[in-house]
Write a protein that holds these residues in place. Structure first.
Motif, mmCIF file in Angstrom:
data_model
loop_
_atom_site.group_PDB
_atom_site.id
_atom_site.type_symbol
_atom_site.label_atom_id
_atom_site.label_comp_id
_atom_site.label_asym_id
_atom_site.label_seq_id
_atom_site.Cartn_x
_atom_site.Cartn_y
_atom_site.Cartn_z
ATOM 1 N N HIS A 179 23.717 79.621 20.516
ATOM 2 C CA HIS A 179 23.570 78.166 20.568
ATOM 3 C C HIS A 179 23.463 77.546 19.176
ATOM 4 O O HIS A 179 23.178 76.347 19.051
ATOM 5 C CB HIS A 179 22.332 77.792 21.382
ATOM 6 N N GLY A 180 23.669 78.340 18.136
ATOM 7 C CA GLY A 180 23.640 77.803 16.778
ATOM 8 C C GLY A 180 22.258 77.621 16.195
ATOM 9 O O GLY A 180 22.099 76.958 15.166
ATOM 10 N N VAL A 181 21.241 78.197 16.830
ATOM 11 C CA VAL A 181 19.867 78.083 16.338
ATOM 12 C C VAL A 181 19.451 79.426 15.735
ATOM 13 O O VAL A 181 19.501 80.457 16.407
ATOM 14 C CB VAL A 181 18.895 77.688 17.461
ATOM 15 N N ASP A 182 19.051 79.410 14.479
ATOM 16 C CA ASP A 182 18.659 80.633 13.776
ATOM 17 C C ASP A 182 17.185 80.923 14.002
ATOM 18 O O ASP A 182 16.349 80.010 14.004
ATOM 19 C CB ASP A 182 18.918 80.488 12.274
ATOM 20 N N VAL A 183 16.862 82.191 14.173
ATOM 21 C CA VAL A 183 15.474 82.630 14.337
ATOM 22 C C VAL A 183 15.230 83.810 13.400
ATOM 23 O O VAL A 183 16.010 84.763 13.369
ATOM 24 C CB VAL A 183 15.173 83.056 15.786
ATOM 25 N N LEU A 184 14.142 83.726 12.641
ATOM 26 C CA LEU A 184 13.800 84.802 11.712
ATOM 27 C C LEU A 184 12.297 84.988 11.691
ATOM 28 O O LEU A 184 11.542 84.011 11.617
ATOM 29 C CB LEU A 184 14.277 84.464 10.296
ATOM 30 N N THR A 185 11.848 86.235 11.770
ATOM 31 C CA THR A 185 10.464 86.526 11.451
ATOM 32 C C THR A 185 10.440 87.215 10.085
ATOM 33 O O THR A 185 11.102 88.236 9.875
ATOM 34 C CB THR A 185 9.761 87.368 12.535
ATOM 35 N N LEU A 186 9.739 86.615 9.168
ATOM 36 C CA LEU A 186 9.637 87.093 7.793
ATOM 37 C C LEU A 186 8.395 87.971 7.682
ATOM 38 O O LEU A 186 7.263 87.482 7.719
ATOM 39 C CB LEU A 186 9.552 85.900 6.839
ATOM 40 N N VAL A 187 8.606 89.285 7.579
ATOM 41 C CA VAL A 187 7.502 90.239 7.532
ATOM 42 C C VAL A 187 7.075 90.407 6.074
ATOM 43 O O VAL A 187 7.761 91.065 5.285
ATOM 44 C CB VAL A 187 7.918 91.588 8.149
ATOM 45 N N MET A 188 5.961 89.806 5.735
ATOM 46 C CA MET A 188 5.496 89.831 4.355
ATOM 47 C C MET A 188 4.738 91.114 4.051
ATOM 48 O O MET A 188 4.127 91.724 4.939
ATOM 49 C CB MET A 188 4.567 88.646 4.076
ATOM 50 N N GLY A 189 4.779 91.496 2.788
ATOM 51 C CA GLY A 189 3.862 92.500 2.277
ATOM 52 C C GLY A 189 2.651 91.773 1.717
ATOM 53 O O GLY A 189 2.370 90.622 2.065
ATOM 54 N N MET A 190 1.927 92.400 0.817
ATOM 55 C CA MET A 190 0.761 91.747 0.231
ATOM 56 C C MET A 190 1.228 90.618 -0.682
ATOM 57 O O MET A 190 2.027 90.827 -1.593
ATOM 58 C CB MET A 190 -0.074 92.763 -0.555
ATOM 59 N N THR A 191 0.738 89.416 -0.429
ATOM 60 C CA THR A 191 1.190 88.223 -1.131
ATOM 61 C C THR A 191 -0.008 87.500 -1.734
ATOM 62 O O THR A 191 -1.077 87.403 -1.101
ATOM 63 C CB THR A 191 1.944 87.284 -0.158
ATOM 64 N N ASP A 192 0.166 86.987 -2.919
ATOM 65 C CA ASP A 192 -0.933 86.391 -3.678
ATOM 66 C C ASP A 192 -1.257 84.993 -3.156
ATOM 67 O O ASP A 192 -0.829 83.981 -3.708
ATOM 68 C CB ASP A 192 -0.560 86.334 -5.162
ATOM 69 N N THR A 193 -2.023 84.940 -2.086
ATOM 70 C CA THR A 193 -2.422 83.679 -1.487
ATOM 71 C C THR A 193 -3.928 83.477 -1.643
ATOM 72 O O THR A 193 -4.685 84.450 -1.813
ATOM 73 C CB THR A 193 -2.078 83.644 0.011
ATOM 74 N N PRO A 194 -4.407 82.238 -1.563
ATOM 75 C CA PRO A 194 -5.858 82.016 -1.604
ATOM 76 C C PRO A 194 -6.604 82.753 -0.502
ATOM 77 O O PRO A 194 -7.725 83.227 -0.705
ATOM 78 C CB PRO A 194 -5.972 80.495 -1.428
ATOM 79 N N ALA A 195 -5.976 82.866 0.684
ATOM 80 C CA ALA A 195 -6.635 83.585 1.789
ATOM 81 C C ALA A 195 -6.847 85.052 1.430
ATOM 82 O O ALA A 195 -7.917 85.621 1.699
ATOM 83 C CB ALA A 195 -5.803 83.462 3.060
ATOM 84 N N LEU A 196 -5.831 85.686 0.826
ATOM 85 C CA LEU A 196 -5.980 87.084 0.421
ATOM 86 C C LEU A 196 -7.033 87.220 -0.663
ATOM 87 O O LEU A 196 -7.878 88.123 -0.613
ATOM 88 C CB LEU A 196 -4.646 87.637 -0.066
ATOM 89 N N ARG A 197 -7.002 86.335 -1.636
ATOM 90 C CA ARG A 197 -7.978 86.415 -2.723
ATOM 91 C C ARG A 197 -9.405 86.250 -2.197
ATOM 92 O O ARG A 197 -10.344 86.908 -2.669
ATOM 93 C CB ARG A 197 -7.669 85.372 -3.799
ATOM 94 N N ALA A 198 -9.572 85.353 -1.216
ATOM 95 C CA ALA A 198 -10.901 85.151 -0.642
ATOM 96 C C ALA A 198 -11.381 86.407 0.075
ATOM 97 O O ALA A 198 -12.550 86.809 -0.056
ATOM 98 C CB ALA A 198 -10.880 83.968 0.321
ATOM 99 N N LEU A 199 -10.490 87.047 0.824
ATOM 100 C CA LEU A 199 -10.870 88.267 1.542
ATOM 101 C C LEU A 199 -11.195 89.392 0.572
ATOM 102 O O LEU A 199 -12.189 90.106 0.738
ATOM 103 C CB LEU A 199 -9.738 88.685 2.484
ATOM 104 N N LEU A 200 -10.363 89.558 -0.466
ATOM 105 C CA LEU A 200 -10.623 90.598 -1.461
ATOM 106 C C LEU A 200 -11.937 90.337 -2.191
ATOM 107 O O LEU A 200 -12.701 91.261 -2.481
ATOM 108 C CB LEU A 200 -9.462 90.674 -2.449
#
Length: 267
Positions: A179-200
């Motif tokens: 139907h012309g609609v693209d779907v993607l799940t982007l499987v990230m590795g460890m990424t430098d986000t504020p959420a990760l920094r807070a958990l670490l």
């Protein structure tokens, strides 16, 4: 209008947009000429980002302060969108701030995580993808984690929620690709986000060297949106990921299962 904007415009909805990869997605879309509806729980950083995008890119940008774990989150997101034509939905919220064993937290914590990571995402996709299918164009990008490939003692609920996203994206991709609609799940590795920094920081652990930048993750996700259903960050299409299968293998598997189910259910 860029080719990207022609395919995925004129509006995008980005959840979890106030920081990290969500913020990076919003800015990357503005650079491509696409206006965004930014959704997150915290008002101040969300409003600041919307002002920043309008001033820097001259692109329309609105924001809605919504807790994605709330029971009415789907209705509130739909209300914030109004009658705008949404050609791209990016589900970016879904970090795990716990890093704990399942039984060491109150069940309410895990129910909120499932609502935020899966149920709200599912409702939003249903709401936005139907008009995309009718128009014959659009995109769904579901940000994911390598935890989707298997459980662990510190991520039982979280990895289960991400496994749901993985298999949902594969099935939806097969359903909508004609139907012309693209779907993607982007499987990230460890990424430098504020959420990760807070958990670490909570665990008194250092930020590892060489982890991904949110801007690079967002750029690659948008670049590869039309090559679904799975993108494993840092790996080529044919390279096995944590689940011992490559993105290419999972694509073939989704097509084969789709064909088999069509014979059973009729298509």
């Amino acid at each position: 209008m860029t080719e990207f904007a022609a395919r995925y415009g004129s509006w995008a909805v980005v959840t979890g947009a106030s920081e990290g990869t969500g913020r990076a997605f919003a800015r990357a879309l503005a650079a491509k000429g696409i206006a965004s509806i930014l959704v997150a729980r915290r008002e101040a950083p969300l409003a600041a980002l919307a002002d920043e995008i309008r001033a820097e890119f001259g692109i329309d940008c609105v924001h809605a302060t919504i807790d994605l774990a709330a029971p009415d989150a789907i209705d509130r997101i739909a209300e914030a969108t109004g009658d705008r034509e949404v050609g791209l939905f990016i589900s970016n919220a879904g970090a795990d701030p716990n890093g704990a064993r399942f039984l060491d937290r109150d069940i309410g914590v895990w129910l909120d995580l499932i609502r935020r990571n899966d149920l709200t995402m599912l409702g939003c996709v249903h709401h936005f993808a139907r008009p995309m299918r009718d128009r014959g164009r659009g995109g769904i990008l579901l940000v994911n984690s390598g935890a989707c490939y298997g459980g662990s003692r510190f991520m039982a609920a979280y990895s289960a929620s991400k496994a749901f996203t993985l298999t949902f994206a594969e099935g939806l991709w097969d359903e909508l690709r004609e139907h012309g609609v693209d779907v993607l799940t982007l499987v990230m590795g460890m990424t430098d986000t504020p959420a990760l920094r807070a958990l670490l920081g909570e665990k008194d652990l250092p930020v590892p060297d060489g982890i991904a930048r949110p801007e690079d993750v967002a750029a690659l996700g948008l670049e590869r949106l039309s090559h679904g259903p799975v993108l494993n960050w840092g790996l080529e299409d044919e390279a096995p990921a944590f689940g011992l299968t490559s993105a290419a293998d999972r694509r073939k598997r989704a097509i084969a299962i789709g064909a088999a189910s069509a014979r059973v259910f009729g298509d």
